[in-house]
Design a protein around this motif. Structure first.
Motif, short mmCIF file in Angstrom:
data_model
loop_
_atom_site.label_atom_id
_atom_site.label_comp_id
_atom_site.label_asym_id
_atom_site.label_seq_id
_atom_site.Cartn_x
_atom_site.Cartn_y
_atom_site.Cartn_z
N CYS A 9 71.58 48.00 -5.63
CA CYS A 9 72.57 46.25 -5.30
C CYS A 9 71.59 44.93 -5.08
CB CYS A 9 73.35 46.40 -3.91
SG CYS A 9 74.55 47.84 -4.18
N ALA A 10 70.23 44.64 -4.64
CA ALA A 10 69.46 44.09 -4.03
C ALA A 10 68.85 43.32 -5.57
CB ALA A 10 67.73 44.08 -3.55
N ILE A 11 69.11 44.25 -6.97
CA ILE A 11 68.51 44.24 -8.20
C ILE A 11 70.01 42.68 -8.82
CG2 ILE A 11 68.31 45.02 -10.52
CD1 ILE A 11 67.22 47.18 -9.78
N GLY A 12 71.21 43.50 -8.42
CA GLY A 12 72.50 42.04 -8.64
C GLY A 12 72.35 41.03 -7.51
N ILE A 13 72.11 41.08 -6.61
CA ILE A 13 71.80 40.18 -6.03
C ILE A 13 71.05 39.49 -6.11
CG2 ILE A 13 71.82 38.78 -3.11
CD1 ILE A 13 74.35 40.26 -3.87
N MET A 14 69.73 39.72 -6.46
CA MET A 14 68.95 38.85 -7.06
C MET A 14 69.07 38.13 -8.45
SD MET A 14 66.24 38.78 -5.35
CE MET A 14 64.63 38.23 -6.16
N TYR A 15 70.18 38.85 -9.28
CA TYR A 15 70.81 38.11 -10.83
C TYR A 15 71.24 37.62 -9.88
CZ TYR A 15 73.14 37.73 -14.32
OH TYR A 15 74.38 36.98 -15.34
N SER A 16 71.92 37.26 -9.28
CA SER A 16 73.17 36.22 -9.07
C SER A 16 72.39 34.72 -8.46
CB SER A 16 73.51 36.64 -7.68
OG SER A 16 74.69 35.99 -7.65
N ALA A 27 70.28 45.92 4.29
CA ALA A 27 70.81 44.65 2.82
C ALA A 27 70.69 44.31 2.59
CB ALA A 27 71.41 43.58 3.97
N PRO A 28 70.95 44.69 0.97
CA PRO A 28 70.53 44.62 -0.26
C PRO A 28 70.12 43.30 -0.69
CG PRO A 28 72.90 44.39 -0.69
CD PRO A 28 72.64 44.62 0.68
N ASN A 29 68.85 43.33 -0.11
CA ASN A 29 68.17 41.49 -0.45
C ASN A 29 67.22 42.08 -0.53
OD1 ASN A 29 67.04 42.51 2.07
ND2 ASN A 29 68.00 40.61 3.42
N PHE A 30 65.84 40.75 -0.78
CA PHE A 30 64.45 40.44 -1.09
C PHE A 30 63.65 41.94 0.03
CE2 PHE A 30 60.44 38.64 -0.27
CZ PHE A 30 59.79 39.41 -0.77
N TRP A 31 64.14 41.19 0.96
CA TRP A 31 62.71 42.34 2.05
C TRP A 31 63.31 43.68 2.07
CZ3 TRP A 31 59.87 39.14 3.42
CH2 TRP A 31 60.06 37.97 3.35
N VAL A 50 80.97 43.13 -8.25
CA VAL A 50 81.47 44.51 -8.23
C VAL A 50 80.11 45.01 -7.26
CG1 VAL A 50 81.07 46.53 -9.23
CG2 VAL A 50 82.73 45.02 -10.05
N VAL A 51 78.79 44.42 -7.14
CA VAL A 51 77.74 44.77 -6.56
C VAL A 51 78.59 44.41 -4.88
CG1 VAL A 51 75.49 43.97 -5.95
CG2 VAL A 51 76.50 44.05 -8.54
N SER A 52 78.81 43.55 -4.82
CA SER A 52 79.13 43.31 -3.29
C SER A 52 80.21 43.88 -2.98
CB SER A 52 79.87 41.56 -2.79
OG SER A 52 79.76 41.18 -1.76
N CYS A 53 80.85 44.48 -3.26
CA CYS A 53 82.08 45.49 -2.45
C CYS A 53 80.85 46.79 -3.15
CB CYS A 53 82.97 45.65 -3.80
SG CYS A 53 84.02 47.09 -3.15
N TYR A 54 80.05 47.02 -3.92
CA TYR A 54 80.08 48.56 -4.14
C TYR A 54 78.68 48.64 -2.38
CZ TYR A 54 77.28 52.66 -4.93
OH TYR A 54 76.41 54.09 -4.85
N SER A 55 78.07 47.32 -1.98
CA SER A 55 76.82 47.22 -1.21
C SER A 55 77.69 47.50 0.21
CB SER A 55 75.97 46.02 -1.18
OG SER A 55 76.38 44.85 -0.87
N LEU A 56 78.73 47.70 0.11
CA LEU A 56 79.68 47.56 1.28
C LEU A 56 79.84 49.39 2.12
CD1 LEU A 56 82.33 44.94 2.20
CD2 LEU A 56 79.42 44.66 3.22
N PHE A 57 79.67 49.68 0.71
CA PHE A 57 80.43 51.13 0.94
C PHE A 57 79.62 51.98 1.85
CE2 PHE A 57 81.89 53.02 -3.37
CZ PHE A 57 83.15 52.15 -3.17
#
Length: 512
Positions: free
Chosen positions: A493-500, A255-259, A382-389
């Motif tokens: 995508c983790a960069i985008g989620i971190m920004y959010s 998952a696109p997260n901190f880890w 956009v980032v959330s949807c793309y991370s599901l590709f």
């Protein structure tokens, strides 16, 4: 309401067209749960190991599967047969399960209707677009296969009642939701602090009476869910199934997260140390290997435990909890809940990529409140949807997921542009513009929906990452480094989620 039904009808038509498309093993997981709950007595539900897909959701979801199994048995008895139904892929099973998800989305429809009925027409319509036509929900529920829309209906109802000041009902609905899917529990600290400070105020006697009332409601809900399993002496087995910490830090697809950054830092340091001549052992397992994606031991950095992630989630949540304690405001509850799920997604244990929906769906209620909220949501969605590709990896589904994201992006752009048009300028802003004489930036331009160059550059990077993974990588590298495209999607995508997360945290600390 009539217009909302048209939105839902169009979405339902698309969902029906997607029935024959790809589905993941989750369809077999839920089919087997139908068989477990139909074929076995309740006392054996959480002990059955006929299949590797053991029941690991809370009891209310098991009761829901039992309810569906009644209809499944009427359509095709083999669907609910514990042994003969294993890996059963007949059209009757596929169509029944697909349609059951579509019908259960009626609860999402009701949740959206209640949540938006007091909004102005344009804002209400925009929220309908963001939720009812969510490409993420289409990908996860109606292609990959799950029942998230049904559950988000409960969440939106709970948030709506809290925003209206109906705290007892909001708390009741959230307790019910937790007994359907425990992964929503990340927001429980927010609910606890908010209800304690907002509902249980008014002096010692009144506060204690209200605390007793909300406590009795929650206990009653959990007793209805877990009581039968307590009676059979199975509560420990139920909890073991629901919280399998042995699954490891990461899911099979990171998952696109901190880890993601932590893992890559560990691998990067290990690589450099080996080049420098140090004897760094190679981890024996892969982060992407195994049935449940067991995490490998780290080569250099300290191993992460479930308690570590729990503490990090609480620390990340603490500013929000402090704000809710000091000044609980009903109008901010949707933001607080979304922020809680963002913290859980970034720092939680064994996070699924699908959990990004926990952020984007409640934030849809917030996206229409201001221009900055709209810009933030546009990028996040956009980032959330793309991370599901990566969930849809077969070639025949590639045009579908790309088209869903493109249409969603275009719809968001036009809807936000209509909500924040160019020609919004007040008399005061025009006077200020005259005073500034040479100034080219007016209040009208400030109200215009337009992304900055950083956001545009980042979104362009999404296109670059996709072109590399889908076209250039196979052409230039062939079968070498097969993990690289997935790794790039996760990291980018983790960069985008971190920004959010940082954006939401800043809003909570400064603006709320």
């Amino acid at each position: 309401m009539k217009q909302l039904l048209w939105f839902f009808g169009i979405a339902t038509t698309v969902k029906l067209l997607l029935i024959p498309s790809y589905h993941s093993t989750d369809l077999e997981v839920h089919r087997h749960w139908l068989a477990i709950t139909h074929s076995l007595p309740l006392s054996q539900w959480y002990y059955d190991e006929t299949s590797e897909w053991t029941l690991d959701y809370p009891p209310f979801f098991a009761y829901f599967e039992r309810f569906l199994s009644v209809f499944a048995n009427l359509i095709d008895p083999r669907i609910v047969h514990l042994h003969h139904g294993l890996n059963y892929k007949a059209n009757s099973a596929i169509y029944f399960q697909r349609i059951s998800v579509i019908v259960s989305d009626l609860f999402l429809l009701y949740g959206v209707y209640i949540s938006t009925r007091n909004l102005p027409s344009l804002k209400r319509t925009l929220v309908w677009v963001l939720v009812i036509w969510s490409p993420g929900l289409l990908i996860v529920d109606h292609l990959h296969f799950q029942y998230n829309g049904f559950l988000f209906g409960w969440l939106l109802l709970s948030i709506s009642f809290l925003a209206q000041g109906k705290d007892l009902m909001g708390g009741f609905l959230f307790a019910v939701l937790l007994c359907f899917k425990h992964l929503f529990a990340v927001a429980a600290p927010v609910y606890f602090v908010y209800l304690l400070r907002h509902y249980c105020r008014g002096g010692l006697v009144r506060g204690f009476a209200r605390l007793s009332a909300i406590g009795a409601v929650v206990v009653a809900v959990f007793a209805a869910a877990y009581g039968p399993f307590v009676y059979h002496g199975q509560i420990q087995q139920v909890i073991r199934r629901m919280f399998p910490f042995g699954r490891g830090l990461c899911h099979a697809y990171w998952a696109p997260n901190f880890w993601v950054f932590y893992i890559m830092l560990d691998k990067g340091i290990a690589f450099l140390l080996r080049k420098a001549g140090f004897n760094i052992p190679t981890p024996v397992a892969s982060f992407t290997g195994g049935l449940v994606g067991d995490a490998s031991p780290f080569a250099v950095l300290p191993r992460i435990t479930p308690m570590t992630t729990f503490i990090m989630v609480l620390l990340a949540l603490s500013p929000c909890l402090f704000k809710a304690w000091r000044d609980p405001k009903p109008r901010l509850i949707a933001r607080s809940v979304a922020y809680a799920y963002t913290c859980g997604f970034l720092f939680g244990w064994h996070v699924h990529e699908k959990a990004s929906l926990h952020i984007s769906i409640p934030l849809a209620l917030v996206a229409v409140e201001s221009l900055e909220d709209a810009k933030h949501y546009f990028l996040l969605s956009v980032v959330s949807c793309y991370s599901l590709f990566p969930l849809l990896y077969e070639a025949q589904e590639y045009p579908i997921k790309v088209l869903l994201l493109l249409l969603h992006t275009i719809l968001m752009w036009f809807c936000f542009s209509a909500l924040f048009p160019k020609n919004i300028a007040t008399k005061g802003s025009l006077q200020d513009d005259k005073k500034s004489k040479g100034s080219s930036r007016t209040a009208a331009e400030e109200q215009r929906f337009e992304l900055g160059w950083v956001a545009k550059s980042y979104l362009l990077g999404v296109v670059v990452v996709e072109i590399w993974g889908q076209f250039l990588h196979p052409y230039l590298l062939g079968d070498k480094l097969p993990f690289l495209p997935l790794m790039l999607i996760s990291m980018y995508c983790a960069i985008g989620i971190m920004y959010s997360w940082i954006w939401q945290l800043k809003w909570i600390i400064i603006f709320s």
